[in-house]
Design a protein around this motif. Structure first.
Motif, PDB file in Angstrom:
ATOM      1  N   SER A 397       0.781  -1.248  -0.035  1.00 17.86           N
ATOM      2  CA  SER A 397       0.020   0.050   0.083  1.00 17.86           C
ATOM      3  C   SER A 397       0.942   1.195   0.114  1.00 17.86           C
ATOM      4  CB  SER A 397      -0.961  -0.076   1.169  1.00 17.86           C
ATOM      5  OG  SER A 397      -0.232   0.127   2.535  1.00 17.86           O
ATOM      6  N   GLN A 398       2.131   1.096   0.433  1.00 16.60           N
ATOM      7  CA  GLN A 398       2.993   2.297   0.579  1.00 16.60           C
ATOM      8  C   GLN A 398       4.294   2.208  -0.371  1.00 16.60           C
ATOM      9  OE1 GLN A 398       2.657   4.960   2.383  1.00 16.60           O
ATOM     10  NE2 GLN A 398       0.555   4.444   2.952  1.00 16.60           N
ATOM     11  N   PHE A 399       4.627   0.946  -0.690  1.00 18.11           N
ATOM     12  CA  PHE A 399       5.928   0.726  -1.395  1.00 18.11           C
ATOM     13  C   PHE A 399       5.560  -0.051  -2.687  1.00 18.11           C
ATOM     14  CE2 PHE A 399       6.843   1.460   2.936  1.00 18.11           C
ATOM     15  CZ  PHE A 399       7.528   2.829   2.804  1.00 18.11           C
ATOM     16  N   MET A 400       6.476   0.004  -3.756  1.00 12.19           N
ATOM     17  CA  MET A 400       6.422  -0.956  -4.969  1.00 12.19           C
ATOM     18  C   MET A 400       7.129  -2.231  -4.387  1.00 12.19           C
ATOM     19  SD  MET A 400       5.205  -1.313  -7.845  1.00 12.19           S
ATOM     20  CE  MET A 400       4.999   0.270  -8.534  1.00 12.19           C
ATOM     21  N   CYS A 401       6.549  -3.325  -4.166  1.00 11.52           N
ATOM     22  CA  CYS A 401       6.811  -4.394  -3.755  1.00 11.52           C
ATOM     23  C   CYS A 401       6.573  -5.665  -4.723  1.00 11.52           C
ATOM     24  CB  CYS A 401       5.932  -5.016  -2.429  1.00 11.52           C
ATOM     25  SG  CYS A 401       6.324  -3.719  -1.135  1.00 11.52           S
ATOM     26  N   GLU A 402       7.488  -6.688  -4.408  1.00  7.66           N
ATOM     27  CA  GLU A 402       7.299  -7.855  -5.409  1.00  7.66           C
ATOM     28  C   GLU A 402       7.302  -8.969  -4.433  1.00  7.66           C
ATOM     29  OE1 GLU A 402       9.192  -7.760  -9.362  1.00  7.66           O
ATOM     30  OE2 GLU A 402      10.134  -9.580  -8.474  1.00  7.66           O
ATOM     31  N   PHE A 403       6.298  -9.913  -4.747  1.00  8.27           N
ATOM     32  CA  PHE A 403       6.292 -11.163  -4.006  1.00  8.27           C
ATOM     33  C   PHE A 403       6.972 -12.362  -4.842  1.00  8.27           C
ATOM     34  CE2 PHE A 403       4.126 -15.099  -2.875  1.00  8.27           C
ATOM     35  CZ  PHE A 403       4.102 -15.161  -1.295  1.00  8.27           C
TER      36      PHE A 403
ATOM     37  N   LYS B  53      -1.093   9.293 -10.550  1.00 12.14           N
ATOM     38  CA  LYS B  53      -0.384   8.408  -9.409  1.00 12.14           C
ATOM     39  C   LYS B  53      -1.633   7.442  -8.770  1.00 12.14           C
ATOM     40  CE  LYS B  53       1.722   9.816  -5.291  1.00 12.14           C
ATOM     41  NZ  LYS B  53       1.755  10.854  -4.293  1.00 12.14           N
ATOM     42  N   GLU B  54      -2.538   7.918  -8.526  1.00 17.90           N
ATOM     43  CA  GLU B  54      -3.746   7.338  -7.879  1.00 17.90           C
ATOM     44  C   GLU B  54      -4.042   5.922  -8.835  1.00 17.90           C
ATOM     45  OE1 GLU B  54      -4.627   7.226  -4.680  1.00 17.90           O
ATOM     46  OE2 GLU B  54      -3.122   8.652  -4.564  1.00 17.90           O
ATOM     47  N   TRP B  55      -4.273   6.293 -10.212  1.00 13.37           N
ATOM     48  CA  TRP B  55      -4.545   5.287 -11.034  1.00 13.37           C
ATOM     49  C   TRP B  55      -3.331   4.187 -11.012  1.00 13.37           C
ATOM     50  CZ3 TRP B  55      -2.405   2.954 -15.569  1.00 13.37           C
ATOM     51  CH2 TRP B  55      -3.642   1.970 -16.195  1.00 13.37           C
ATOM     52  N   TRP B  56      -2.177   4.542 -11.084  1.00 13.00           N
ATOM     53  CA  TRP B  56      -0.924   3.650 -10.937  1.00 13.00           C
ATOM     54  C   TRP B  56      -0.854   3.003  -9.812  1.00 13.00           C
ATOM     55  CZ3 TRP B  56       1.715   2.925 -15.480  1.00 13.00           C
ATOM     56  CH2 TRP B  56       3.026   2.084 -15.302  1.00 13.00           C
ATOM     57  N   LYS B  57      -1.217   3.496  -8.819  1.00 15.23           N
ATOM     58  CA  LYS B  57      -1.116   2.718  -7.347  1.00 15.23           C
ATOM     59  C   LYS B  57      -2.231   1.801  -7.301  1.00 15.23           C
ATOM     60  CE  LYS B  57      -1.264   3.529  -2.427  1.00 15.23           C
ATOM     61  NZ  LYS B  57      -1.442   4.654  -1.560  1.00 15.23           N
ATOM     62  N   ALA B  58      -3.424   1.946  -7.992  1.00 12.08           N
ATOM     63  CA  ALA B  58      -4.697   1.236  -7.939  1.00 12.08           C
ATOM     64  C   ALA B  58      -4.292  -0.168  -8.926  1.00 12.08           C
ATOM     65  CB  ALA B  58      -5.980   1.763  -8.109  1.00 12.08           C
ATOM     66  N   MET B  59      -3.926   0.573  -9.856  1.00 13.15           N
ATOM     67  CA  MET B  59      -3.836  -0.708 -11.162  1.00 13.15           C
ATOM     68  C   MET B  59      -2.480  -1.205 -11.202  1.00 13.15           C
ATOM     69  SD  MET B  59      -6.663  -0.190 -12.435  1.00 13.15           S
ATOM     70  CE  MET B  59      -6.924  -0.924 -13.928  1.00 13.15           C
ATOM     71  N   VAL B  60      -1.301  -1.000 -10.822  1.00 10.16           N
ATOM     72  CA  VAL B  60       0.077  -1.543 -10.810  1.00 10.16           C
ATOM     73  C   VAL B  60       0.322  -1.914  -9.395  1.00 10.16           C
ATOM     74  CG1 VAL B  60       2.100  -1.618 -11.719  1.00 10.16           C
ATOM     75  CG2 VAL B  60       0.372  -0.476 -13.028  1.00 10.16           C
ATOM     76  N   GLN B  61       0.778  -0.847  -8.522  1.00 10.17           N
ATOM     77  CA  GLN B  61       1.413  -1.024  -7.271  1.00 10.17           C
ATOM     78  C   GLN B  61       0.735  -1.986  -6.414  1.00 10.17           C
ATOM     79  OE1 GLN B  61       2.533   2.831  -5.445  1.00 10.17           O
ATOM     80  NE2 GLN B  61       2.511   1.534  -3.391  1.00 10.17           N
ATOM     81  N   ILE B  62      -0.563  -1.911  -6.146  1.00 15.04           N
ATOM     82  CA  ILE B  62      -1.169  -2.675  -5.262  1.00 15.04           C
ATOM     83  C   ILE B  62      -1.650  -3.984  -5.958  1.00 15.04           C
ATOM     84  CG2 ILE B  62      -1.620  -0.958  -3.715  1.00 15.04           C
ATOM     85  CD1 ILE B  62      -4.582  -1.448  -4.428  1.00 15.04           C
ATOM     86  N   ARG B  63      -1.536  -4.348  -7.094  1.00 13.09           N
ATOM     87  CA  ARG B  63      -2.015  -5.691  -7.769  1.00 13.09           C
ATOM     88  C   ARG B  63      -0.814  -6.582  -8.122  1.00 13.09           C
ATOM     89  NH1 ARG B  63      -7.460  -5.157 -11.058  1.00 13.09           N
ATOM     90  NH2 ARG B  63      -6.455  -7.382 -11.241  1.00 13.09           N
ATOM     91  N   GLU B  64      -0.454  -7.775  -7.629  1.00 14.10           N
ATOM     92  CA  GLU B  64       0.369  -8.621  -7.890  1.00 14.10           C
ATOM     93  C   GLU B  64       0.266  -9.028  -9.409  1.00 14.10           C
ATOM     94  OE1 GLU B  64       2.063 -12.678  -5.916  1.00 14.10           O
ATOM     95  OE2 GLU B  64       0.423 -11.574  -4.896  1.00 14.10           O
ATOM     96  N   ASP B  65      -0.925  -9.082  -9.921  1.00 16.06           N
ATOM     97  CA  ASP B  65      -1.124  -9.671 -11.186  1.00 16.06           C
ATOM     98  C   ASP B  65      -1.146  -8.546 -12.366  1.00 16.06           C
ATOM     99  OD1 ASP B  65      -3.379  -8.338 -10.304  1.00 16.06           O
ATOM    100  OD2 ASP B  65      -4.878  -9.520 -11.243  1.00 16.06           O
TER     101      ASP B  65
END
Lengths: 464, 464
Positions: A397-403, B53-65
């Motif tokens: 939620s705060q950082f670009m992470c990878e699993f 930034k919010e779009w990128w966070k919702a669509m890339v950053q918090i999505r593992e897929d």
């Protein structure tokens, strides 16, 4: 010579890393590629975005005297007449009579020791070219017969908004540089903000040039992105502000972790007639020191030209002393992709231990595409995977992470080292009992244990 | 009718606010403007960047897929043949014989109640147009004599990389949509990452269309920015994933603080032949509910076409069950400027108290161009100014801040309300003695005192 070979190898390694790990792909690759254009892949777009974020922070966010702008790629065609691009922004080209490839005549002359000045007329170039016939060979086929030299304009033309068939007569240009969008908005910014001279306008955006020889990977491409700040000054203070800007920009690269020995100033000797002074910051790329950024003192040329061509007076009235003048402009202009390439070259590291070589991108944490990688020790233990996902879900939620649960931990470390991830976290059986994880540092590979509950605070301290 | 008038007024107010406060400027304004193109000014670029930034966070950053991409504007021209744009992406145009202005024939037919279907051939349109001669008037001059109808392709053409004069024969297109850059990189992403289907590729970038009628401010422009995510699925799971994506995208707008009553789903009735289902999310703009985003199930059309035209097999092998198939694609596609306009319309508020009207942009804190404004109570008290600058210098390292010492505090509040700044801080004489400041909340205008030492933590809690 040995140095050259080493440098070629470094360039090859970087190009290969970019492709293999998804930093940069050649455009339209499944169609056989296209015209020296490149696409940024998943890690590339993160690195590129981080570079732009840091630039915006340094140039806009923390500066009270600079505001941002995002002007469109398309502008009124008269702007490119005012700027001098329509008449003067061209390369001298000739065509090989045998293989029909087009050549840059100034480059060919340079190779035989003749300096073809930018200001040289077509007639003069043709004369020199003719005089040296026989000495000049086509780089593609080796033949020495060429057509007459013509000037080819570097502005890319389009039919935007033209619904006729013969739009070539009145082409609409794609911008050849982003700064013109700043100059023509100077008055809009003045009227809508409380900015007073000296102040700057910064913007990031794409520009296009019909370079005949695009080369050196992403260093010179026909489509490219610029990060530019144009600073409007009182004529009496232009050079003082110029010195400040030069220092500020130099320090920017140091703040990105670029090694100072890989940077140098290059002073322009042949200034365009209106310029006061021009320096480039060069980076020591594998192909040699080359322009990364231009920091130029442009005098009052730009606003004078646009006043003349638009009929709108762009001079500035200083209300504190009733002084009226045409602002002088100093500029900082850098390519995103050139910064991207400099950052990669600077960070690329191979560490040998015995027979083993570790490839690690020692990239500044602020720029790293992925900040934290999270691993369950074993992928076939659901309780480890579950706990690791929990940690991942919280941090992402705060950082670009990878699993990553694929392969042994050593391999996963290497994968993250290659893309420059500063921190790797491993969730193991102890994590389930004691609520802590192993945190492994990219650069010194040291490991420590840290409580899961403290991770967010730890990374907020270390990554923001 | 009263409602219409109110809505027109709202639109005018927003356009005027955008110009006056530096959100949006008409392009090339000092040159008389240019072709329905707009530039984003200082606050506009911040709002636009925050949306992205919010779009990128919702669509890339918090999505593992999902992974990101930034493909170039220019691509191999064959890509636009494969996509169907070269042959099918066109509007029927005619020219008024009197004033020579060009008209959209389908729009003119629609006005007299005739639905000119997209799939209609040129001959058929010409016939209907001829049959209705006399009924159809030129919107510019009122005359009813037109040339024959021609199809005009919406792709913008250029001479990129073409050094001949007759480049119109083999034009290089500016991309008409960003998603093609995703499709042609599908294999590159598969090969360079560990992504497995279902997964998505997201990107933000500009696209260009030669619309004859660009209109409604920044809603429809020839140069525009798209935020797109293309999601690759197993054919059997396409519709299940599609439903998930629709819900996810709807919730995205709620997370930006858009009022749910201003959003609605619009189902496409006339699907293109390959589509499975297509819905738009519409926003209630002042000119009526109109498309904000498209969420479409595209079947296997895109990868099948690119397999065919490139000669590269883009089918996918699922290694878990050895199943091989052509992935089906579901997409989410939205314009940055349409989101920008929706956010402004939704946030625009006028609060009347007696004779007084407060204009306030009740914009989500995440999107606000300026997060914190810092005021010294009086500009002529150096100790207040100094302390306020200290507070400003500290906060600006983390947040977009603005310093303002101009006019009385009430006026400064109003200026910040107009641009949607969530917090205003005032440094007064008590601040010097007690080390606290007044913090004023935009929405309820409530004020409280807070210690300067706690400000950073307060805003990290409330703004990140």
């Amino acid at each position: 010579m040995a140095k050259n070979k080493e440098n070629n190898e470094l360039m090859e390694k970087i190009v290969s890393l970019c492709k293999r790990r998804g930093f940069v792909f050649p455009s339209s690759e499944i169609y056989g590629g296209f015209s020296a254009i490149y696409d940024f892949g998943p890690y590339g777009v993160e690195l590129s975005n981080n570079i732009k974020k840091e630039w915006w922070k340094a140039m806009v966010q923390i500066r009270e005297d600079v505001v941002g702008l995002d002007s469109a790629i398309f502008m009124h065609p008269k702007i490119w007449e005012a700027s001098g691009h329509v008449s003067g922004f061209s390369d001298p080209l000739a065509e090989c009579k045998k293989c029909h490839s087009r050549v840059r005549v100034d480059h060919l002359l340079e190779e035989i020791g003749i300096n073809a000045d930018e200001k040289m007329g077509l007639e003069e170039i043709n004369k020199i070219f003719e005089e040296n016939k026989g000495k000049i060979k086509c780089p593609s086929c080796g033949k020495d017969e060429f057509t007459d030299v013509k000037k080819f304009n570097l502005l890319v033309k389009s039919n935007l908004g033209n619904f006729t068939e013969d739009w070539n007569k009145e082409p609409i240009y794609l911008r050849g540089e982003t700064c013109q969008g700043i100059y023509v908005n100077f008055k809009n910014v003045l009227d809508s903000t409380r900015m007073k001279i000296p102040f700057g306008i910064a913007q990031i955006g794409k520009a296009f040039r019909n370079e005949i020889t695009a080369r050196q990977f992403i260093f010179r491409t026909r489509e490219f992105e610029q990060m530019e700040m144009q600073y409007f000054t009182n004529p009496d203070e232009e050079m003082k502000e110029y010195e400040k800007l030069r220092e500020y920009r130099w320090n920017f690269y140091l703040s990105l972790g670029i090694k100072e020995e890989n940077l140098k100033w290059h002073k322009h000797e042949n200034l365009v007639f209106y310029a006061k002074e021009a320096y480039d910051i060069e980076y020591n790329y594998p192909f040699g020191f080359s322009e990364l950024e231009g920091v130029h003192a442009r005098g009052d040329y730009d606003l004078t030209q646009h006043s003349k061509y638009s009929g709108k007076d762009l001079s500035y009235l200083d209300q504190s002393n009733n002084q009226k003048y045409m602002p002088h402009i100093i500029e900082s202009s850098v390519g995103t992709a050139r910064t991207f390439l400099a950052v990669l070259c600077d960070a690329y590291t191979e560490e040998k231990t015995g027979d083993d070589t570790r490839m690690v991108l020692k990239i500044d944490k602020k720029l790293a595409p992925v900040k934290i990688a999270i691993f369950p020790l074993l992928r076939n233990k659901p309780e480890l995977v579950r706990k690791a996902k929990e940690v991942y879900d919280n941090l992402k939620s705060q950082f670009m992470c990878e699993f990553d649960d694929n392969g042994n931990i050593g391999k996963r470390y290497r994968r993250q080292d290659e893309i420059g991830t500063p921190y790797c976290l491993t969730v193991d059986f102890d994590s389930l009992e004691k609520g802590d994880v192993t945190i492994r540092n990219r650069d010194d590979m040291k490991q420590e244990r840290i409580k899961i509950d403290n991770l967010m605070e730890y990374f907020k301290d270390n990554l923001s």
